[in-house]
Design a protein around this motif. Structure first.
Motif, PDB file in Angstrom:
ATOM      1  N   ARG A 132       0.931  -0.727  -0.287  1.00 25.06           N
ATOM      2  CA  ARG A 132       0.425   0.088  -0.112  1.00 25.06           C
ATOM      3  C   ARG A 132       0.789   1.283   0.616  1.00 25.06           C
ATOM      4  O   ARG A 132       0.604   2.291  -0.675  1.00 25.06           O
ATOM      5  N   LEU A 133       1.614   1.589   0.849  1.00 25.15           N
ATOM      6  CA  LEU A 133       2.759   2.453   0.743  1.00 25.15           C
ATOM      7  C   LEU A 133       3.672   2.881  -0.826  1.00 25.15           C
ATOM      8  O   LEU A 133       3.626   3.449  -0.920  1.00 25.15           O
ATOM      9  N   ALA A 134       4.214   1.528  -0.836  1.00 30.29           N
ATOM     10  CA  ALA A 134       4.495   1.551  -2.539  1.00 30.29           C
ATOM     11  C   ALA A 134       3.463   2.052  -3.401  1.00 30.29           C
ATOM     12  O   ALA A 134       3.633   2.831  -4.597  1.00 30.29           O
ATOM     13  N   LYS A 135       2.901   1.297  -3.840  1.00 24.31           N
ATOM     14  CA  LYS A 135       1.508   1.975  -4.779  1.00 24.31           C
ATOM     15  C   LYS A 135       1.217   3.245  -4.234  1.00 24.31           C
ATOM     16  O   LYS A 135       0.844   4.394  -5.405  1.00 24.31           O
ATOM     17  N   ALA A 136       1.395   4.329  -3.401  1.00 28.44           N
ATOM     18  CA  ALA A 136       0.698   5.410  -2.713  1.00 28.44           C
ATOM     19  C   ALA A 136       2.371   6.224  -3.277  1.00 28.44           C
ATOM     20  O   ALA A 136       2.199   7.570  -3.890  1.00 28.44           O
ATOM     21  N   ILE A 137       2.993   5.876  -3.166  1.00 30.61           N
ATOM     22  CA  ILE A 137       4.409   6.677  -3.396  1.00 30.61           C
ATOM     23  C   ILE A 137       4.793   6.823  -5.744  1.00 30.61           C
ATOM     24  O   ILE A 137       4.487   7.830  -5.955  1.00 30.61           O
ATOM     25  N   ALA A 138       3.952   5.917  -6.055  1.00 29.81           N
ATOM     26  CA  ALA A 138       4.111   5.540  -8.039  1.00 29.81           C
ATOM     27  C   ALA A 138       3.191   6.472  -7.775  1.00 29.81           C
ATOM     28  O   ALA A 138       2.870   7.234  -8.997  1.00 29.81           O
ATOM     29  N   ARG A 139       1.833   6.428  -6.907  1.00 28.34           N
ATOM     30  CA  ARG A 139       0.753   7.667  -7.654  1.00 28.34           C
ATOM     31  C   ARG A 139       0.488   8.588  -7.567  1.00 28.34           C
ATOM     32  O   ARG A 139       0.422   9.771  -7.960  1.00 28.34           O
ATOM     33  N   ASP A 140       2.079   8.731  -6.189  1.00 28.37           N
ATOM     34  CA  ASP A 140       1.864  10.353  -6.372  1.00 28.37           C
ATOM     35  C   ASP A 140       3.714  10.716  -7.019  1.00 28.37           C
ATOM     36  O   ASP A 140       4.356  11.654  -6.889  1.00 28.37           O
TER      37      ASP A 140
END
Length: 410
Positions: free
Chosen positions: A272-280
């Protein structure tokens, strides 16, 4: 049992949700604005700890200090600054990182070697240590074990990020409720192999340092090492995990019957953190998810997924809502792993655009609408060569990415 049944997401969960943790943050003057730029996570007891670091040869001074602190497998505090990476700053930068550790240990009342140091921001500039000293001295008053402390900490670690990134889950271990939480920063200079980010995970599980480190590495390989924004790997990337052991569970090992549930929750937090970084990603308008199936093995699938999601041409096509599958097949072909060129399928969402490596007539308007309106664009690649599979995440490449990075120092 499905993965989601193994653990439960905690609504409003944060880095302080596990038992024994407090955090806080403040503005000490490292950033030109009045945004928080100094933060801390504190455990009430020495915690079992593990970390993974950037693969960049030029590693910032805080990484050296943190490696030394972690030599004994425990940490009690993590001091973090944003606005300055303290990287490529020579002997003075190294001395400053050691001083940060010493000051944090003094003011927080913990052992010197139980403090980790992390920094993020501009490379090649010395820290304003007068600001750092006064900020660390003031941090104990900012410590809080609830949402307020977590919020101040999350704000303190951001640079070009637009949003904070945090999550927590609960899992049962031997009938005892255990919490796993994480917070991270990252927006640009992101590329697979521990880049570019700072990540912090807390749990109240009782777990050995060896098993925690093993789990951290395996979870990182399928999450943080599977994201990319721009192909650049930072000098400061670090992911640190602390386990207080205060949940009261029987010690977790890989032989424990609830190990799989704990590992699933831990990996979910990382994902979840990794995907949030990619989305941001800087200037991003879409999250891109690339699923590769049917590769000769998982490693080949991972190489292809990362190559596709990291392609500037693919990223640009997604930004322009152009269903140009040619960009995708070209990326598949240059990933450097075996692929049978005559049997590749590619889909955008549920729209098949390539079947057995031959073009498929598809509804261009439907594809345009999908690419324009979907916050997450799914690219599926089926190779029909084996059972290997992997998923990678990234974002589109926009005009704003160039604008943000053209003026990063100014």
């Amino acid at each position: 049992m499905s993965e989601i049944e193994l653990f439960t997401a905690l609504e409003g969960g944060s880095i302080t949700s596990p038992k024994g943790f407090k955090s806080g943050g403040l503005h000490c003057g490292l950033k030109k604005t009045d945004r928080n730029d100094l933060g801390v996570i504190l455990c009430e007891v020495p915690a079992t700890a593990a970390a993974v670091y950037t693969t960049n040869i030029f590693q910032a001074a805080p990484l050296k200090v943190t490696r030394e602190s972690l030599a004994n497998g425990t940490l009690q505090a993590i001091i973090v600054n944003s606005g300055n990476a303290n990287a490529c700053t020579g002997e003075q930068g190294e001395a400053d990182a050691y001083e940060m550790r010493a000051a944090a240990a003094q003011h927080l009342g913990v052992e010197l070697n139980d403090v980790a140091v992390a920094s993020t921001g501009v490379i090649g500039e010395l820290l304003k240590m007068d600001c750092v000293r006064s900020g660390i001295a003031a941090l104990p008053e900012k410590l809080d074990g609830g949402a307020a402390g977590a919020e101040e900490f999350c704000q303190a670690i951001l640079t070009t990020d637009l949003v904070k990134k945090e999550i927590a889950v609960k899992v049962l271990v031997g009938g005892v409720e255990v919490t796993i939480a994480g917070a991270a920063k990252g927006s640009g200079m992101i590329h697979p192999n521990m880049a570019t980010m700072l990540g912090f995970m807390t749990t109240d599980a009782d777990i050995s340092a060896e098993d925690l480190h093993s789990l951290l590495r395996s979870a990182t390989n399928v999450t943080f090492n599977m994201i990319t924004v721009d192909g650049d790997t930072s000098t400061n990337d670090m992911l640190v995990s602390m386990a207080s052991g205060l949940a009261g569970n029987e010690k977790l090992t890989r032989l424990h019957p609830d190990w799989d549930a704990f590992a699933a929750g831990f990996t979910y937090v990382c994902q979840r953190l990794a995907k949030a970084i990619a989305r941001d990603g800087e200037g991003a308008t879409h999250l891109i998810e690339v699923q590769v199936n049917g590769a000769v093995h998982d490693e080949a699938a991972a190489a292809i997924a990362k190559t596709v999601v990291g392609s500037s041409l693919v990223k640009s096509a997604i930004f322009g809502a152009d269903a140009n599958w040619g960009r995708i097949i070209a990326a598949v072909g240059r990933a450097g792993v075996p692929v049978s060129p005559e049997r590749v399928n590619i889909s955008l969402g549920d729209i098949e655009v390539l079947l057995h490596s031959k073009p498929v007539v598809f509804d261009e308007e439907k594809a345009l609408a999908y690419l324009q309106k979907s916050e997450t664009v799914l690219i599926t690649v089926d190779l029909h060569d084996g059972t290997g599979k992997a998923t990678a995440w990234g974002c589109d490449l926009t005009y704003d990415y160039v604008r943000i990075n053209a003026a990063y120092r100014t």
